[in-house]
Write a protein that holds these residues in place. Structure first.
Motif, short mmCIF file in Angstrom:
data_model
loop_
_atom_site.label_atom_id
_atom_site.label_comp_id
_atom_site.label_asym_id
_atom_site.label_seq_id
_atom_site.Cartn_x
_atom_site.Cartn_y
_atom_site.Cartn_z
N PRO A 171 -0.59 9.26 -3.79
CA PRO A 171 -1.13 9.00 -2.24
C PRO A 171 -3.05 9.07 -2.42
O PRO A 171 -2.96 8.11 -1.39
CB PRO A 171 -0.97 10.78 -2.80
N GLN A 172 -3.82 8.73 -2.87
CA GLN A 172 -4.70 8.51 -2.92
C GLN A 172 -5.59 7.02 -3.27
O GLN A 172 -6.86 6.90 -2.71
CB GLN A 172 -5.90 9.00 -3.93
N ALA A 173 -4.77 6.09 -3.23
CA ALA A 173 -4.42 4.58 -4.05
C ALA A 173 -4.75 4.09 -2.11
O ALA A 173 -4.89 4.86 -1.02
CB ALA A 173 -3.30 4.31 -3.81
N ASP A 174 -6.23 3.22 -2.49
CA ASP A 174 -6.63 3.05 -1.35
C ASP A 174 -6.51 1.15 -1.14
O ASP A 174 -6.67 0.40 -2.19
CB ASP A 174 -8.19 3.07 -1.04
N PRO B 218 -10.07 -1.82 -14.10
CA PRO B 218 -9.03 -0.69 -13.94
C PRO B 218 -10.14 0.91 -13.82
O PRO B 218 -10.90 0.80 -14.05
CB PRO B 218 -8.23 -0.02 -15.50
N SER B 219 -9.70 1.70 -12.86
CA SER B 219 -11.21 2.66 -12.03
C SER B 219 -10.86 3.83 -13.85
O SER B 219 -10.16 4.43 -14.29
CB SER B 219 -10.24 3.99 -11.04
N LEU B 220 -12.41 3.98 -13.56
CA LEU B 220 -12.45 4.88 -14.71
C LEU B 220 -11.59 6.25 -14.64
O LEU B 220 -11.06 7.01 -15.60
CB LEU B 220 -14.14 5.71 -14.50
N PHE B 221 -11.15 6.64 -12.57
CA PHE B 221 -10.70 8.08 -12.68
C PHE B 221 -9.27 7.30 -12.07
O PHE B 221 -8.44 8.00 -12.01
CB PHE B 221 -11.06 8.33 -11.41
N ALA B 222 -8.40 6.77 -12.73
CA ALA B 222 -7.43 6.14 -12.54
C ALA B 222 -6.59 6.81 -11.46
O ALA B 222 -6.09 7.11 -11.42
CB ALA B 222 -5.81 7.17 -13.55
N GLU B 223 -7.76 6.00 -10.42
CA GLU B 223 -6.96 6.30 -8.93
C GLU B 223 -6.46 4.44 -9.04
O GLU B 223 -6.94 3.69 -8.94
CB GLU B 223 -8.53 6.18 -7.84
N GLY B 224 -5.38 4.60 -8.44
CA GLY B 224 -4.26 3.17 -7.80
C GLY B 224 -5.14 2.99 -6.69
O GLY B 224 -6.35 3.57 -5.81
N LEU C 237 0.94 -1.26 -0.32
CA LEU C 237 0.20 -0.03 -0.54
C LEU C 237 0.80 1.42 -0.23
O LEU C 237 0.16 2.32 -0.98
CB LEU C 237 -0.96 -0.03 1.06
N ALA C 238 1.87 1.19 0.37
CA ALA C 238 3.17 2.25 0.89
C ALA C 238 3.59 2.70 -0.98
O ALA C 238 2.81 3.73 -0.75
CB ALA C 238 4.15 1.99 1.96
N ALA C 239 3.74 1.38 -1.36
CA ALA C 239 4.85 2.10 -2.94
C ALA C 239 3.19 2.28 -3.75
O ALA C 239 4.08 3.20 -4.19
CB ALA C 239 4.40 -0.15 -2.97
N ALA C 240 2.48 1.49 -3.53
CA ALA C 240 0.89 2.48 -4.20
C ALA C 240 0.97 3.85 -3.81
O ALA C 240 1.04 4.28 -5.09
CB ALA C 240 0.20 1.27 -3.85
#
Length: 326
Positions: free
Chosen positions: A38-41, A61-67, A30-33
């Motif tokens: 920074p918004q990766a959950d 894959p997220s539509l908003f490209a969120e990790g 998670l830390a690496a992501a």
């Protein structure tokens, strides 16, 4: 994305039975992501609760490209369909998603036992988390914990710490961190003995023990001393979570010989026996409520809550209240 951020491996295999090391591996993913986004959950899900279509939805894959980091827990219990789906995804992972497959290394079925080997061949990054049972390995773990916290300890001090704390890695990690903070980093046997004579009552585990026993006043007093003396809030939260989860696991298998249950639960016999005594004050609803509390607290002490000290106090009160639901 920062200039130094490195995209984490899209598929990671965390294999082994040492719970603390497994949890650290998931947190590291998670830390690496979050270095990249920074918004990766983080989403945790048991493999046995998933169908292949649900897995496909999780890793789309997220539509908003969120990790995102997806931790598939209990992969040693996977059936053929879901194991095949995990392996197929591992061969063609999606961008922006980190899939962490958590596996004990064993398995009930042939396909579950073979999954780690198949994932390795598919290119998964592997993190080994073997159970630490040998004295030399436990000593090496303590030395590394002290070194990572910025301290140094001689062999006699390492032995004294293990003798004082026991074999539980979470407790050893917490004690090592607190000792480095308490001594300025140079640890000898006398420092260990002095620490455990004068400060044992204010460790995170002391707070947790009083909370799960329903001792409201004692838990709050220990918590306030721990905060005053600088015990990291995340260590207190980890201790509370470990205590509640241990009681839940021991309660689930019922009464029995602690030495026989130790192997089944992957815990030392003394810890099983202690949890059996603590479990007498709990029922299913109360444990469910307490589990929810410590799950929320984990996020709160890592930045979600505006005041993590207040979040700890509120969590302690809720755990004590859950203990009283009888």
């Amino acid at each position: 994305m920062s200039a130094s951020a490195v995209t984490p491996a899209p598929v990671q295999l965390v294999v082994g039975e040492e719970e603390l090391l497994v949890e650290r591996a998931v947190r590291s993913a998670l830390a690496a992501a979050r270095e990249v986004d920074p918004q990766a959950d983080l989403t945790r899900v048991k493999v046995t609760d998933l169908t292949p279509p649900e897995l496909a939805e999780l890793v789309s894959p997220s539509l908003f490209a969120e990790g995102r980091v997806i931790a598939l827990e209990g992969a040693q219990d996977a059936g053929k369909e879901i194991a095949d789906a995990v392996l197929a995804y591992a061969k063609s992972p999606a961008d922006g998603v980190t899939l962490v497959v958590v596996h004990t290394g064993g398995g009930r079925s042939k396909v579950a036992k073979e999954l780690p080997t198949a994932l390795r061949k598919a290119g998964a990054e592997v993190v080994e988390c073997p159970k630490i049972t040998k004295a030399a390995d436990r000593e090496a773990f303590v030395r590394n914990e002290i070194r990572s916290a910025g301290g140094k300890a001689d062999p006699e001090a390492v032995g004294a710490l293990i003798e004082a704390v026991g074999s539980d890695l979470r407790e050893l990690a917490a004690a090592a961190s607190q000792l480095v903070a308490d001594t300025g980093g140079k640890i000898d046997a006398e420092a260990v003995h002095r620490y455990h004579r004068g400060r044992a009552e204010v460790t995170g585990f002391a707070v947790a023990e009083k909370a799960v026993m329903g001792d409201r006043a004692g838990a709050l007093e220990a918590l306030r001393w721990a905060i005053h003396l600088g015990v990291p809030h995340v260590l207190v939260a980890d201790a509370l979570a470990d205590a509640v989860r241990t009681i839940a696991r021991v309660s689930a298998v019922g009464r029995g010989d602690p030495f026989k249950l130790a192997g089944e639960l992957g815990m030392p016999p003394w810890k099983v026996k202690k949890a059996q005594g603590q479990a007498r004050g709990w029922d299913g609803d109360g444990l469910a409520a307490a589990m929810s509390v410590v799950a929320d607290l984990n996020a709160e002490v890592k930045g979600v809550a505006a005041d993590s000290g207040y979040a700890l106090e509120r969590a302690v009160l809720k755990i004590v209240a859950a203990h009283g639901r009888r």
